[in-house]
Design an enzyme around this catalytic site. Structure first.
Site, PDB file in Angstrom:
ATOM      1  N   ASP A  63     -30.727 -36.455   2.325  1.00  0.00           N
ATOM      2  CA  ASP A  63     -29.679 -36.282   1.331  1.00  0.00           C
ATOM      3  C   ASP A  63     -30.278 -35.991  -0.036  1.00  0.00           C
ATOM      4  O   ASP A  63     -31.375 -36.453  -0.356  1.00  0.00           O
ATOM      5  CB  ASP A  63     -28.814 -37.555   1.277  1.00  0.00           C
ATOM      6  CG  ASP A  63     -27.437 -37.276   0.718  1.00  0.00           C
ATOM      7  OD1 ASP A  63     -27.102 -36.091   0.494  1.00  0.00           O
ATOM      8  OD2 ASP A  63     -26.695 -38.252   0.493  1.00  0.00           O
ATOM      9  N   HIS A  76     -31.528 -26.703  -0.549  1.00  0.00           N
ATOM     10  CA  HIS A  76     -31.665 -26.717   0.910  1.00  0.00           C
ATOM     11  C   HIS A  76     -32.980 -26.048   1.336  1.00  0.00           C
ATOM     12  O   HIS A  76     -33.669 -26.515   2.240  1.00  0.00           O
ATOM     13  CB  HIS A  76     -30.472 -26.022   1.572  1.00  0.00           C
ATOM     14  CG  HIS A  76     -29.160 -26.704   1.317  1.00  0.00           C
ATOM     15  ND1 HIS A  76     -29.014 -28.070   1.416  1.00  0.00           N
ATOM     16  CD2 HIS A  76     -27.941 -26.223   0.954  1.00  0.00           C
ATOM     17  CE1 HIS A  76     -27.748 -28.395   1.124  1.00  0.00           C
ATOM     18  NE2 HIS A  76     -27.088 -27.287   0.834  1.00  0.00           N
ATOM     19  N   LEU A 109     -44.371 -36.435  19.552  1.00  0.00           N
ATOM     20  CA  LEU A 109     -43.158 -36.820  18.829  1.00  0.00           C
ATOM     21  C   LEU A 109     -41.900 -36.192  19.442  1.00  0.00           C
ATOM     22  O   LEU A 109     -41.877 -34.996  19.727  1.00  0.00           O
ATOM     23  CB  LEU A 109     -43.304 -36.359  17.369  1.00  0.00           C
ATOM     24  CG  LEU A 109     -42.068 -36.422  16.470  1.00  0.00           C
ATOM     25  CD1 LEU A 109     -41.690 -37.867  16.185  1.00  0.00           C
ATOM     26  CD2 LEU A 109     -42.317 -35.663  15.171  1.00  0.00           C
TER      27      LEU A 109
HETATM   28  C1  IPE Z   1     -28.263 -32.905   2.203  1.00  0.00           C
HETATM   29  O1  IPE Z   1     -28.188 -32.616   0.847  1.00  0.00           O
HETATM   30  C2  IPE Z   1     -28.291 -31.654   3.043  1.00  0.00           C
HETATM   31  C3  IPE Z   1     -27.184 -31.493   4.006  1.00  0.00           C
HETATM   32  C4  IPE Z   1     -26.136 -32.274   4.110  1.00  0.00           C
HETATM   33  C5  IPE Z   1     -27.279 -30.359   4.905  1.00  0.00           C
HETATM   34  P1  IPE Z   1     -26.783 -32.458   0.141  1.00  0.00           P
HETATM   35  O2  IPE Z   1     -26.354 -31.032   0.235  1.00  0.00           O
HETATM   36  O3  IPE Z   1     -25.796 -33.444   0.692  1.00  0.00           O
HETATM   37  O4  IPE Z   1     -27.145 -32.802  -1.361  1.00  0.00           O
HETATM   38  P2  IPE Z   1     -26.250 -33.561  -2.447  1.00  0.00           P
HETATM   39  O5  IPE Z   1     -25.730 -34.818  -1.822  1.00  0.00           O
HETATM   40  O6  IPE Z   1     -25.154 -32.632  -2.847  1.00  0.00           O
HETATM   41  O7  IPE Z   1     -27.214 -33.830  -3.565  1.00  0.00           O
HETATM   42 MG    MG Z   2     -25.157 -35.332   0.113  1.00  0.00          MG
END
Ligand code: IPE
Ligand code: MG
Length: 225
Positions: A2, A19, A113
């Site tokens: 996250d 991402h 793994l």
């Molecule tokens: C996690 O980061 C990635 C996925 C859910 C694919 P987020 O996209 O939830 O990032 P924030 O929470 O907005 O910072």
């Molecule tokens: Mg998030």
């Protein structure tokens, strides 16, 4: 995993850049776990709730997953990693499903793994499916309702064959579980770090593991005399 979006926002970048950066962290963490002989890692990659994000972001994430599967396959092979998935894979776009199937098939014989990607995953939905399976077996007369025990429920979850997690790491400081492995984490140790996922690297994973190693797990019992 996250905090990709917040990592990007803190840098004045679009969310998708977060991402992209998250994939770098993914590569480092997976390689470290393989090198450190960690037998199982399960990554919450995409939740059932994530489908409600803007279409462009969902499409980007699906494309990113495809690129990961294609580009990293040799890294997974080299590290003897076996790839699995949990979640409603039938909801994933067809090309992604094809690449997932190919990656799982070509890594099926690896003995290091086990890397499980939770994709279109929701823990309550997984439990509901297990309950349905047991209800069908009971209705068919194969299972007696009074015989149903925890092992029989666990065996019908998508994680059957994978031990319950010892340690759950949550990045980006959120103090919640967000529908992840609810059944399986009954006695799992928790580690929450404010670090956003793209900045989470093996050095911090090592700190989490060292902290975990110092804990006493009593599973509801009293400490050993
Ligand atoms: C996690 O980061 C990635 C996925 C859910 C694919 P987020 O996209 O939830 O990032 P924030 O929470 O907005 O910072
Ligand atoms: Mg998030």
């Amino acid at each position: 995993m996250d905090g990709n979006g917040r990592w990007a926002r803190a840098r004045g970048l679009p969310r998708i850049r977060g991402h992209q950066a998250g994939v770098e962290a993914l590569r480092d963490i997976v390689t470290a776990c393989a090198e450190w002989d960690i037998p199982y890692v399960t990554l919450y990659s995409f939740s059932t709730e994530n489908w409600a994000r803007p279409r462009a972001e969902v499409d980007f994430l699906m494309g990113l997953l495809q690129r990961y599967l294609r580009h990293e396959l040799d890294v997974l092979q080299k590290n003897n990693v076996r790839l699995l998935t949990i979640g409603s894979s039938e909801q994933m776009p067809e090309p992604v499903r094809r690449d997932l199937a190919a990656a799982m098939q070509s890594t099926a014989g690896n003995t290091g793994l086990t890397l499980t990607l939770a994709l279109s995953y929701g823990s309550r939905a997984e439990i509901v499916e297990a309950v349905r399976a047991l209800a069908r077996e009971a209705a068919a007369g194969v299972v007696c309702p009074d015989d149903i025990d925890e092992n029989m429920v666990a065996a019908r979850l998508q994680t059957s064959g994978t031990p319950d997690p010892d340690l759950l790491i949550r990045t980006s400081g959120e103090m919640r579980i967000s529908n992840f492995l609810l059944w399986q984490i009954a006695y799992t140790e928790l580690w929450v770090t404010p670090t956003y996922w793209p900045d989470f690297r093996r050095a911090e994973l090592l700190r989490a593991l060292e902290d975990y190693a110092g804990r006493e797990r009593r599973f509801g019992k009293v400490e050993a005399p």
